[in-house]
Design a protein around this motif. Structure first.
Motif, PDB file in Angstrom:
ATOM      1  N   TYR A  10       0.867  -1.180   0.000  1.00 39.21           N
ATOM      2  CA  TYR A  10       0.000   0.000   0.000  1.00 39.21           C
ATOM      3  C   TYR A  10       0.905   1.232   0.000  1.00 39.21           C
ATOM      4  CZ  TYR A  10       1.007  -1.482   4.751  1.00 39.21           C
ATOM      5  OH  TYR A  10       1.654  -1.964   5.852  1.00 39.21           O
ATOM      6  N   ALA A  11       0.306   2.411  -0.128  1.00 35.62           N
ATOM      7  CA  ALA A  11       1.088   3.651  -0.138  1.00 35.62           C
ATOM      8  C   ALA A  11       1.638   3.956   1.259  1.00 35.62           C
ATOM      9  CB  ALA A  11       0.213   4.806  -0.614  1.00 35.62           C
ATOM     10  N   LEU A  22       6.073   9.231   6.663  1.00 39.84           N
ATOM     11  CA  LEU A  22       7.538   9.277   6.716  1.00 39.84           C
ATOM     12  C   LEU A  22       8.089   8.097   7.515  1.00 39.84           C
ATOM     13  CD1 LEU A  22      10.139  10.700   5.939  1.00 39.84           C
ATOM     14  CD2 LEU A  22       9.898  12.144   7.987  1.00 39.84           C
ATOM     15  N   THR A  23       7.412   7.760   8.604  1.00 36.49           N
ATOM     16  CA  THR A  23       7.829   6.585   9.385  1.00 36.49           C
ATOM     17  C   THR A  23       7.756   5.332   8.521  1.00 36.49           C
ATOM     18  OG1 THR A  23       7.188   7.513  11.518  1.00 36.49           O
ATOM     19  CG2 THR A  23       7.228   5.108  11.362  1.00 36.49           C
ATOM     20  N   MET A  24       6.668   5.174   7.767  1.00 35.21           N
ATOM     21  CA  MET A  24       6.515   3.984   6.930  1.00 35.21           C
ATOM     22  C   MET A  24       7.602   3.922   5.858  1.00 35.21           C
ATOM     23  SD  MET A  24       4.143   2.157   8.167  1.00 35.21           S
ATOM     24  CE  MET A  24       3.981   0.949   6.861  1.00 35.21           C
ATOM     25  N   LEU A  84      -1.316  -4.686   8.243  1.00 36.93           N
ATOM     26  CA  LEU A  84      -1.751  -3.317   8.523  1.00 36.93           C
ATOM     27  C   LEU A  84      -2.726  -2.783   7.477  1.00 36.93           C
ATOM     28  CD1 LEU A  84       1.732  -1.872   9.564  1.00 36.93           C
ATOM     29  CD2 LEU A  84      -0.038  -2.843  11.041  1.00 36.93           C
ATOM     30  N   LYS A  85      -3.818  -2.213   7.971  1.00 33.54           N
ATOM     31  CA  LYS A  85      -4.835  -1.596   7.116  1.00 33.54           C
ATOM     32  C   LYS A  85      -5.755  -0.804   8.038  1.00 33.54           C
ATOM     33  CE  LYS A  85      -8.712  -2.903   4.188  1.00 33.54           C
ATOM     34  NZ  LYS A  85      -9.610  -3.997   3.821  1.00 33.54           N
ATOM     35  N   VAL A  86      -6.111   0.411   7.663  1.00 34.98           N
ATOM     36  CA  VAL A  86      -7.063   1.164   8.478  1.00 34.98           C
ATOM     37  C   VAL A  86      -8.371   0.375   8.497  1.00 34.98           C
ATOM     38  CG1 VAL A  86      -8.382   3.299   8.698  1.00 34.98           C
ATOM     39  CG2 VAL A  86      -5.979   3.391   8.002  1.00 34.98           C
TER      40      VAL A  86
END
Ligand code: MN
Length: 203
Positions: A10-11, A22-24, A84-86
């Protein structure tokens, strides 16, 4: 066969506002990339070069510490990105929900125990929800150790994990690891956890 850095699925900003872009970007493109490069350097021209990452971790005590640290780093991060996904408040369902309720009483109790493991891990490491002898247990590991390693205190198949290294949260959360851990529950992809659970039961 050299290991490769998997693309982030994902982006970088896909997990905003809970985990910042930025952390990602730094976490995936620099930290994970370094684990892959250092793992490849550590196994070059050795028998481990022909094994899968899972095979390496299962007998990691045989290898130099660079294989343990970077092999764990590679597996753990590859596993983590996919989790991870919202989730917009979605929680576990079906057989996974039943298994969580059986092992912990409720989803909230499981989260409480997981948060305690994540916050209580001194220094760098990971918190885990694993299938251990057919049931769900929570554990944590130091550094880049992983429950798939032969040296793990609690061995099992991870279905959920959280990176609690400062590099995973410091830009946004600074010293407030508990806030990062609480917000993690907003970005758990429960479909992926359910899939991991079903795969783990087959092992
Ligand atoms: Mn990390």
């Amino acid at each position: 066969m050299a290991f490769e850095l998997p693309a982030l699925p994902y982006a970088f900003n896909a997990l905003e506002p809970y985990i910042d872009a930025l952390t990602m970007e730094i976490h995936h493109d620099r930290h994970h990339a370094a684990y892959v490069n250092n793992l490849n350097a550590a196994i070059k021209d050795t028998e481990a070069d022909k094994l899968s990452i899972e095979q390496i971790l299962a007998q990691v005590s045989k290898y130099p510490v660079a294989v343990r640290n970077n092999g764990g780093g590679h597996w753990n991060h590859s596993f983590f990105w996919k989790l991870l996904k919202v989730n917009n408040g979605q929680g576990p369902s079906g057989e996974l929900l039943k298994a969580i309720e059986k092992a912990f009483g409720s989803v909230d109790k499981m989260k409480e125990e997981f948060n305690k493991a994540a916050v209580g891990r001194f220094g760098s490491g990971w918190a885990w929800l694993v299938v251990h002898d057919g049931t769900l247990v929570i554990t944590s590991t130091p550094n880049q150790d992983c429950p798939l390693m032969d040296i793990a205190d609690v061995k099992g198949t991870p279905i959920l994990g959280l990176d609690v290294w400062e590099h995973a949260y410091y830009l946004k959360y600074q010293n407030k690891r508990p806030d990062y851990v609480n917000n993690f529950w907003n970005v758990v992809n429960w479909d992926q956890v359910a899939d991991n659970y079903n795969q783990a039961l087959k092992k």
